[in-house]
Write an enzyme that holds these catalytic residues in place. Structure first.
Site, short mmCIF file in Angstrom:
data_model
loop_
_atom_site.label_atom_id
_atom_site.label_comp_id
_atom_site.label_asym_id
_atom_site.label_seq_id
_atom_site.Cartn_x
_atom_site.Cartn_y
_atom_site.Cartn_z
N PRO A 20 0.85 -1.20 0.00
CA PRO A 20 0.00 0.00 0.00
C PRO A 20 0.88 1.24 0.00
O PRO A 20 1.80 1.34 0.81
CB PRO A 20 -0.78 -0.12 1.32
N CYS A 103 3.25 3.67 8.92
CA CYS A 103 3.38 4.96 8.24
C CYS A 103 3.95 6.01 9.20
O CYS A 103 3.42 6.20 10.29
CB CYS A 103 2.02 5.41 7.72
N HIS A 175 8.14 -4.06 7.41
CA HIS A 175 9.06 -3.21 6.67
C HIS A 175 10.37 -3.20 7.46
O HIS A 175 10.41 -2.75 8.60
CB HIS A 175 8.50 -1.79 6.56
N ASN A 215 9.15 -6.69 3.68
CA ASN A 215 8.98 -5.50 2.85
C ASN A 215 10.18 -4.58 3.06
O ASN A 215 10.80 -4.61 4.11
CB ASN A 215 7.67 -4.79 3.25
N GLY A 217 13.09 -2.37 0.33
CA GLY A 217 14.31 -2.55 -0.44
C GLY A 217 14.32 -3.73 -1.38
O GLY A 217 15.38 -4.14 -1.85
N ARG A 239 8.02 0.43 -4.08
CA ARG A 239 8.38 1.39 -5.13
C ARG A 239 8.86 0.72 -6.42
O ARG A 239 8.61 1.24 -7.52
CB ARG A 239 9.45 2.34 -4.60
#
Length: 337
Positions: A20, A103, A175, A215, A217, A239
């Site tokens: 997301p 986030c 992440h 998640n 890299g 990304r």
């Protein structure tokens, strides 16, 4: 509901997922990504529980059936509100519900959710438990960081995961970076804190019954496949999938073992033309769709011509599929040359 649950489990969609991403993974982006992969799990942008309950619900939760399997990511810190929003998400047809605990933006911090919740594991557990009860058979996951600010991830993350598991959470996307809540922008938080993939791998060894998705890299399917081979349950690409969406074209074969040929960018673009025309009839400007398609030919002859034609003309009134076809023709011309 039973058919949807069966589809989700059979595909094991979170084996590979697209993260997301705020301002990026809207419904137009997801439609384009789905043209490359039928099996990867896609996510909405984060939507706050308050917005789902009090805002323009139809707009916020809008999605096309073709986008599935699709997860709704929610933000918030009130268990009752998150439960109500999860229940609405299930009714809206989402295949999974995810809680954002990662986030780092100032806007999210001011609402006491996102990565700031890494400091409140018991509250996160309460929120997750309420969402699980509300979602019924639809799976609920949590997406988090390895820690925030001065926390020691080696100590904090295991305790955090144990608390989530105790609340009934069965899948966590991690992440593999800290989030610095002060001093770094959201963009910098995606790039500056060092990655610690090894810690995530150690968490899988420490929590074998917890499905762990890595998640941060991850740049290609080779890297994704390597993490799966090392025992992780899933890989989430952010990304790289947005900027080079063509990498998703081989995902069904390489990650899910599906038969058939890989999807080339040309095919994914052509598949978008009926959708673009339908959106134009609804009053959607072409640029709203094609801004997510600019990286389709990244690294290939004609990529620059493709981006330029769309960037310079998609905003014009009445622009539609014919402009996309013209830009696609430029790619063919450059390739032939």
């Amino acid at each position: 509901m039973a058919d949807k649950d069966k589809r989700y489990s059979e595909l094991d969609a979170s084996r590979l997922s697209v993260a997301p991403m705020m301002d990026w993974t809207d419904r137009h982006c997801r439609m384009f990504h789905r043209g490359f992969t039928r099996r990867a799990l896609l996510h909405t942008e984060m939507v706050t529980a308050a917005a789902v309950l009090c805002g323009d619900r139809e707009r916020l939760l809008a999605h096309h059936p073709r986008e599935r399997p699709l997860a709704l990511q929610l933000g918030g810190s009130d268990p009752a509100m998150l439960a109500a929003a999860a229940r609405i998400g299930v009714a809206a047809g989402y295949d999974a519900i995810d809680l954002n605990v990662g986030c780092p933006s100032d806007r999210v911090q001011s609402g006491c959710f996102g990565a700031a919740l890494m400091r409140e594991p018991r509250l996160v557990a309460e929120c997750a438990a309420a969402m699980i009860a509300a979602a019924g058979p639809v799976p609920v996951s949590v997406k988090c960081r390895i820690g925030v600010d001065e926390q020691d991830p080696e100590a904090v993350l295991p305790a955090f995961l144990a608390t989530l598991a105790g609340a009934g959470v069965r899948r966590v996307a991690i992440h593999a970076r800290k989030a610095w809540l002060q001093g770094l922008s959201p963009k910098e938080n995606r790039e500056i804190p060092p990655l610690d993939h090894g810690l995530v791998l150690r968490m899988k060894a420490a929590f074998p019954d917890l499905a762990i998705v890595i998640n941060g890299g991850i740049t290609d399917l080779d890297m994704a496949g390597g993490f799966l081979e090392r025992g992780l349950d899933g890989v989430m690409i952010g990304r790289a999938a947005y900027r080079t969406p063509a990498l998703l074209g081989a995902a069904d074969r390489r990650i899910f073992g599906a038969p058939g040929r890989d999807v080339e960018p040309e095919a994914a673009v052509l598949a978008m033309l009926p959708y673009i025309e339908a959106e134009r009839m609804r009053g959607t400007g072409l640029q709203a769709v094609t801004r997510h398609m600019l990286g389709a030919f990244q690294g290939r002859p004609g990529a620059r011509a493709w981006r330029r034609r769309l960037s310079e003309n998609a905003h014009r009134p009445g622009a539609g599929p014919e402009l996309v076809e013209a830009a696609l023709a430029l790619v063919g011309e450059r390739a032939a040359a």
